[in-house]
Motif scaffolding. Sequence first.
Motif, mmCIF file in Angstrom:
data_model
loop_
_atom_site.group_PDB
_atom_site.id
_atom_site.type_symbol
_atom_site.label_atom_id
_atom_site.label_comp_id
_atom_site.label_asym_id
_atom_site.label_seq_id
_atom_site.Cartn_x
_atom_site.Cartn_y
_atom_site.Cartn_z
ATOM 1 N N ASN A 96 -4.451 4.271 -4.611
ATOM 2 C CA ASN A 96 -4.582 4.920 -3.310
ATOM 3 C C ASN A 96 -3.401 5.845 -3.029
ATOM 4 O O ASN A 96 -2.244 5.463 -3.227
ATOM 5 N N ASN A 156 -7.759 10.428 -2.014
ATOM 6 C CA ASN A 156 -7.836 9.736 -3.293
ATOM 7 C C ASN A 156 -8.573 10.580 -4.330
ATOM 8 O O ASN A 156 -9.502 11.322 -4.000
ATOM 9 N N ASN A 188 -4.061 8.401 5.022
ATOM 10 C CA ASN A 188 -4.459 7.459 3.982
ATOM 11 C C ASN A 188 -5.537 8.113 3.130
ATOM 12 O O ASN A 188 -6.637 8.400 3.609
ATOM 13 N N SER A 232 0.817 -1.210 0.000
ATOM 14 C CA SER A 232 0.000 0.000 0.000
ATOM 15 C C SER A 232 0.852 1.261 0.000
ATOM 16 O O SER A 232 2.010 1.260 0.429
ATOM 17 N N LYS A 290 -7.324 6.864 0.856
ATOM 18 C CA LYS A 290 -8.438 5.974 0.520
ATOM 19 C C LYS A 290 -9.660 6.256 1.369
ATOM 20 O O LYS A 290 -10.791 6.303 0.862
ATOM 21 N N ASP A 291 -9.473 6.429 2.672
ATOM 22 C CA ASP A 291 -10.599 6.623 3.578
ATOM 23 C C ASP A 291 -10.470 7.869 4.447
ATOM 24 O O ASP A 291 -11.256 8.083 5.369
#
Length: 320
Positions: free
Chosen positions: A189, A221, A88, A48, A90-91
């Motif tokens: 991501n 993202n 992060n 990741s 992504k979230d």
Amino acid sequence: MAQFSLAIHGGAGTIEKHRMKADLEQAYRHALADALLAGKNILMAGGSSVDAVVAAVVSMEDNPLFNAGRGSVLTHDEMVEMDAAVMNGKDLNAGALCGVRHIKNPIVLARDIMTGSSHVMLSGDGAEKFAFNEAGHVYTEQDYFFTERRYDQLLDAKSTGRAALSESTFPDDKKHGTVGAVALDASGNLAAATSTGGLTNKRYGRIGDTPIIGAGTYARNGNCAVSATGMGEVLLRCTVASDISGRMRYGNQSLKDACHNVVNGEIKGLGGECGVVAVDAEGQVHFSLNCPGMYRGTLDTHGEPLVAIYDTDTLTPVNQ
């Protein structure tokens, strides 16, 4: 879209080429390459973006050339107090810490806070209690962080009664000490990570922009990931990382234009020396700085490290 992208910085400010000895310059270039390879190995294995930026920053935290982890500057009380953050894209999950004294790799603890707690930021003793009691970190004595270079720097700062983001005898006398990384992984991501030892001779638990989500660190993202370095108080006031993100999201600016307009706009007008490293959702990397130098690097199309130091430099392979 690129398969993956990675870029790093090791601090920005006045880095004087005429004072830089060839062997020291090569040491910095190799240190930047090592950090890039640490992150690349994660991405090449399908890992990741979060793990990649953490690995790159750990490499720099372990190298006393940089003001983070092992090479952190000393406070007025001759202690190390470190800050770090990871996000992060992504979230929009994030983890951050400030004022820790006994954590070998603060960026790892930032990730642990993000993934293993219900909080975003922990500070000082509380962050360390979480680290030792719940996250499996080992207590690290202050002796580990002590270097003669940083002690001499502190004595120099105390002699003039100032807090400084500078070195006393090194060619990067006025370099603002932070390390950071941004990445896009093969799944699309984005992630950003930043770590610092802060200001030489700092007092009263001073905290800069590094651990503040949206100031020194940000990732989303479909947008961008940003890590900033420079004069922390100005970067805080201007919420640099989120400003770059917002210009792209709401103003339809490109990554290059957003970074340039922020770094060379209001921040420069306020007298804030700084630099940023950023990557967008397509894997395009951009560096912006408004000062004579920034330790920085990225990967070429073959995945090989390219690094630069001075503002007039182009990115080149390490041994050039």
